[in-house]
Design a protein around this motif. Structure first.
Motif, PDB file in Angstrom:
ATOM      1  N   PRO A  83     -36.357  20.400 -56.300  1.00 33.42           N
ATOM      2  CA  PRO A  83     -36.614  19.002 -55.903  1.00 33.42           C
ATOM      3  C   PRO A  83     -35.724  18.527 -54.754  1.00 33.42           C
ATOM      4  O   PRO A  83     -36.151  17.677 -53.957  1.00 33.42           O
ATOM      5  CB  PRO A  83     -36.338  18.223 -57.192  1.00 33.42           C
ATOM      6  CG  PRO A  83     -36.677  19.192 -58.281  1.00 33.42           C
ATOM      7  CD  PRO A  83     -36.226  20.528 -57.762  1.00 33.42           C
ATOM      8  N   SER A  84     -34.524  19.087 -54.638  1.00 33.38           N
ATOM      9  CA  SER A  84     -33.616  18.698 -53.549  1.00 33.38           C
ATOM     10  C   SER A  84     -34.135  19.132 -52.176  1.00 33.38           C
ATOM     11  O   SER A  84     -33.609  18.690 -51.146  1.00 33.38           O
ATOM     12  CB  SER A  84     -32.231  19.307 -53.775  1.00 33.38           C
ATOM     13  OG  SER A  84     -32.313  20.725 -53.788  1.00 33.38           O
ATOM     14  N   GLN A  85     -35.147  19.983 -52.168  1.00 30.68           N
ATOM     15  CA  GLN A  85     -35.736  20.415 -50.907  1.00 30.68           C
ATOM     16  C   GLN A  85     -36.916  19.538 -50.478  1.00 30.68           C
ATOM     17  O   GLN A  85     -37.542  19.810 -49.460  1.00 30.68           O
ATOM     18  CB  GLN A  85     -36.160  21.878 -50.991  1.00 30.68           C
ATOM     19  CG  GLN A  85     -34.965  22.812 -51.140  1.00 30.68           C
ATOM     20  CD  GLN A  85     -35.361  24.265 -51.280  1.00 30.68           C
ATOM     21  OE1 GLN A  85     -36.150  24.628 -52.154  1.00 30.68           O
ATOM     22  NE2 GLN A  85     -34.815  25.106 -50.419  1.00 30.68           N
ATOM     23  N   THR A  86     -37.197  18.510 -51.244  1.00 28.24           N
ATOM     24  CA  THR A  86     -38.169  17.512 -50.803  1.00 28.24           C
ATOM     25  C   THR A  86     -37.645  16.847 -49.547  1.00 28.24           C
ATOM     26  O   THR A  86     -36.552  16.268 -49.547  1.00 28.24           O
ATOM     27  CB  THR A  86     -38.386  16.465 -51.906  1.00 28.24           C
ATOM     28  OG1 THR A  86     -39.007  17.095 -53.025  1.00 28.24           O
ATOM     29  CG2 THR A  86     -39.265  15.322 -51.410  1.00 28.24           C
ATOM     30  N   SER A  87     -38.417  16.947 -48.470  1.00 31.48           N
ATOM     31  CA  SER A  87     -37.919  16.482 -47.179  1.00 31.48           C
ATOM     32  C   SER A  87     -39.047  16.594 -46.157  1.00 31.48           C
ATOM     33  O   SER A  87     -40.141  17.067 -46.458  1.00 31.48           O
ATOM     34  CB  SER A  87     -36.729  17.353 -46.741  1.00 31.48           C
ATOM     35  OG  SER A  87     -36.101  16.816 -45.596  1.00 31.48           O
ATOM     36  N   VAL A  88     -38.742  16.164 -44.946  1.00 34.01           N
ATOM     37  CA  VAL A  88     -39.627  16.420 -43.813  1.00 34.01           C
ATOM     38  C   VAL A  88     -38.944  17.469 -42.947  1.00 34.01           C
ATOM     39  O   VAL A  88     -37.769  17.316 -42.584  1.00 34.01           O
ATOM     40  CB  VAL A  88     -39.911  15.153 -42.990  1.00 34.01           C
ATOM     41  CG1 VAL A  88     -40.881  15.476 -41.858  1.00 34.01           C
ATOM     42  CG2 VAL A  88     -40.475  14.047 -43.875  1.00 34.01           C
ATOM     43  N   TYR A  89     -39.668  18.515 -42.635  1.00 31.80           N
ATOM     44  CA  TYR A  89     -39.109  19.647 -41.903  1.00 31.80           C
ATOM     45  C   TYR A  89     -39.661  19.670 -40.474  1.00 31.80           C
ATOM     46  O   TYR A  89     -40.865  19.555 -40.266  1.00 31.80           O
ATOM     47  CB  TYR A  89     -39.450  20.958 -42.611  1.00 31.80           C
ATOM     48  CG  TYR A  89     -38.744  21.084 -43.933  1.00 31.80           C
ATOM     49  CD1 TYR A  89     -39.271  20.528 -45.097  1.00 31.80           C
ATOM     50  CD2 TYR A  89     -37.519  21.750 -44.026  1.00 31.80           C
ATOM     51  CE1 TYR A  89     -38.603  20.614 -46.305  1.00 31.80           C
ATOM     52  CE2 TYR A  89     -36.850  21.850 -45.236  1.00 31.80           C
ATOM     53  CZ  TYR A  89     -37.393  21.282 -46.358  1.00 31.80           C
ATOM     54  OH  TYR A  89     -36.714  21.371 -47.554  1.00 31.80           O
ATOM     55  N   PHE A  90     -38.754  19.816 -39.538  1.00 30.91           N
ATOM     56  CA  PHE A  90     -39.125  19.889 -38.131  1.00 30.91           C
ATOM     57  C   PHE A  90     -38.680  21.208 -37.534  1.00 30.91           C
ATOM     58  O   PHE A  90     -37.551  21.651 -37.737  1.00 30.91           O
ATOM     59  CB  PHE A  90     -38.492  18.741 -37.336  1.00 30.91           C
ATOM     60  CG  PHE A  90     -39.102  17.403 -37.621  1.00 30.91           C
ATOM     61  CD1 PHE A  90     -38.495  16.545 -38.519  1.00 30.91           C
ATOM     62  CD2 PHE A  90     -40.272  17.014 -37.006  1.00 30.91           C
ATOM     63  CE1 PHE A  90     -39.055  15.300 -38.795  1.00 30.91           C
ATOM     64  CE2 PHE A  90     -40.840  15.772 -37.271  1.00 30.91           C
ATOM     65  CZ  PHE A  90     -40.229  14.917 -38.169  1.00 30.91           C
ATOM     66  N   CYS A  91     -39.582  21.784 -36.781  1.00 28.22           N
ATOM     67  CA  CYS A  91     -39.278  22.963 -35.992  1.00 28.22           C
ATOM     68  C   CYS A  91     -39.101  22.517 -34.549  1.00 28.22           C
ATOM     69  O   CYS A  91     -39.778  21.586 -34.086  1.00 28.22           O
ATOM     70  CB  CYS A  91     -40.421  23.960 -36.115  1.00 28.22           C
ATOM     71  SG  CYS A  91     -40.203  25.464 -35.147  1.00 28.22           S
ATOM     72  N   ALA A  92     -38.196  23.178 -33.831  1.00 27.91           N
ATOM     73  CA  ALA A  92     -37.956  22.834 -32.430  1.00 27.91           C
ATOM     74  C   ALA A  92     -37.798  24.113 -31.627  1.00 27.91           C
ATOM     75  O   ALA A  92     -37.377  25.149 -32.160  1.00 27.91           O
ATOM     76  CB  ALA A  92     -36.713  21.960 -32.291  1.00 27.91           C
ATOM     77  N   SER A  93     -38.102  24.037 -30.340  1.00 30.65           N
ATOM     78  CA  SER A  93     -37.862  25.176 -29.456  1.00 30.65           C
ATOM     79  C   SER A  93     -37.300  24.674 -28.134  1.00 30.65           C
ATOM     80  O   SER A  93     -37.498  23.512 -27.761  1.00 30.65           O
ATOM     81  CB  SER A  93     -39.150  25.963 -29.215  1.00 30.65           C
ATOM     82  OG  SER A  93     -40.032  25.255 -28.353  1.00 30.65           O
ATOM     83  N   GLY A  94     -36.586  25.552 -27.448  1.00 30.52           N
ATOM     84  CA  GLY A  94     -35.977  25.192 -26.175  1.00 30.52           C
ATOM     85  C   GLY A  94     -35.912  26.398 -25.251  1.00 30.52           C
ATOM     86  O   GLY A  94     -35.838  27.533 -25.711  1.00 30.52           O
ATOM     87  N   PRO A  95     -35.913  26.161 -23.935  1.00 34.55           N
ATOM     88  CA  PRO A  95     -36.045  27.257 -22.975  1.00 34.55           C
ATOM     89  C   PRO A  95     -34.793  28.075 -22.735  1.00 34.55           C
ATOM     90  O   PRO A  95     -34.877  29.199 -22.258  1.00 34.55           O
ATOM     91  CB  PRO A  95     -36.457  26.545 -21.680  1.00 34.55           C
ATOM     92  CG  PRO A  95     -35.906  25.176 -21.820  1.00 34.55           C
ATOM     93  CD  PRO A  95     -35.957  24.851 -23.280  1.00 34.55           C
ATOM     94  N   GLY A  96     -33.606  27.537 -23.005  1.00 37.05           N
ATOM     95  CA  GLY A  96     -32.408  28.314 -22.737  1.00 37.05           C
ATOM     96  C   GLY A  96     -31.255  27.424 -22.367  1.00 37.05           C
ATOM     97  O   GLY A  96     -31.309  26.216 -22.523  1.00 37.05           O
ATOM     98  N   LEU A  97     -30.184  28.018 -21.881  1.00 42.71           N
ATOM     99  CA  LEU A  97     -28.986  27.264 -21.581  1.00 42.71           C
ATOM    100  C   LEU A  97     -29.131  26.515 -20.260  1.00 42.71           C
ATOM    101  O   LEU A  97     -30.038  26.763 -19.490  1.00 42.71           O
ATOM    102  CB  LEU A  97     -27.787  28.212 -21.506  1.00 42.71           C
ATOM    103  CG  LEU A  97     -27.458  28.942 -22.798  1.00 42.71           C
ATOM    104  CD1 LEU A  97     -26.309  29.906 -22.565  1.00 42.71           C
ATOM    105  CD2 LEU A  97     -27.119  27.954 -23.894  1.00 42.71           C
TER     106      LEU A  97
END
Lengths: 114, 114
Positions: A83-97
């Motif tokens: 139940p503690s994992q009830t949440s909204v999950y977001f994935c993100a990506s980025g091109p680099g440094l």
């Protein structure tokens, strides 16, 4: 131009079940990461990857597993949902440094664990 | 290590009046600073990013933020609020060069009154 795609959008699990949240990006980004969003706490980093075959833990990794076999995909596995994992999950990506590096976020997966 | 404190959990403004969202940061390293916006049931969108090129950073939709090292602040402003600005705003910090590991503030919810 799809960007960062997360599936499913909504999911309900029972305690102890396992599941995989999918994340795919079509921008050829090196960096991908998973965050969870809980009320009043902003987003917290779960796991991240700096390239295919390379992953590392973030701030709140317990109960989650990741792998990065391709540049495009970065799935998040819940091994035994709580139940503690009830949440909204977001994935993100980025091109680099560098100064052009910003992160692009998916629309999120809303997970409820009963 | 780095962290962010958003000083207001909720801000209410009238349409056409200025908006000020306050953010203080703490960082052991030279920071990158960001503001993201999240509209209801949507993913996160980057408003602006500070990387040391200029202390006043202009973003999208008329927003701007000023980096003040002496005050460790990165406040977000907009001269005239629009109804479409109603959303949650996150101040975010990362270690410069490690921009894939973001630390989020708890968020500020903006309501705009007609």
């Amino acid at each position: 131009n799809a960007g960062v795609t997360q599936t499913p959008k909504f999911q309900v699990l029972k305690t102890g079940q396992s599941m995989t949240l999918q994340c795919a990006q079509d921008m050829n980004h090196e960096y991908m990461s998973w965050y969870r969003q809980d009320p009043g706490m902003g987003l917290r980093l779960i796991h991240y990857s700096v390239g295919a075959g390379i992953t590392d833990q973030g701030e709140v990794p317990n109960g989650y597993n990741v792998s990065r076999s391709t540049t495009e995909d970065f799935p998040l596995r819940l091994l035994s949902a709580a139940p503690s994992q009830t949440s909204v999950y977001f994935c993100a990506s980025g091109p680099g440094l560098g100064t052009k590096n910003i992160q692009y976020f998916g629309a999120g997966t809303r997970l409820s664990v009963l | 290590a780095q962290s962010v404190t958003q000083l207001d959990s909720h801000v209410s403004v009238s349409e056409g009046t200025p908006v000020l969202l306050r953010c203080n940061y703490s960082s052991s390293y030279s920071p990158s600073l960001f503001w993201y916006v999240q509209h209801p049931n949507k993913g996160l969108q980057l408003l602006l990013k500070y990387t040391s090129a200029a202390t006043l950073v202009k973003g999208i939709n008329g927003f701007e933020a000023e980096f003040k090292k002496s005050e460790t602040s990165f406040h977000l402003t907009k001269p005239s609020a629009h109804m479409s600005d109603a959303a949650e705003y996150f101040c975010v910090v990362s270690k410069k060069g490690d921009d894939y590991k973001l630390s989020f503030g708890a968020g500020t919810t903006v309501t705009v009154r007609a």
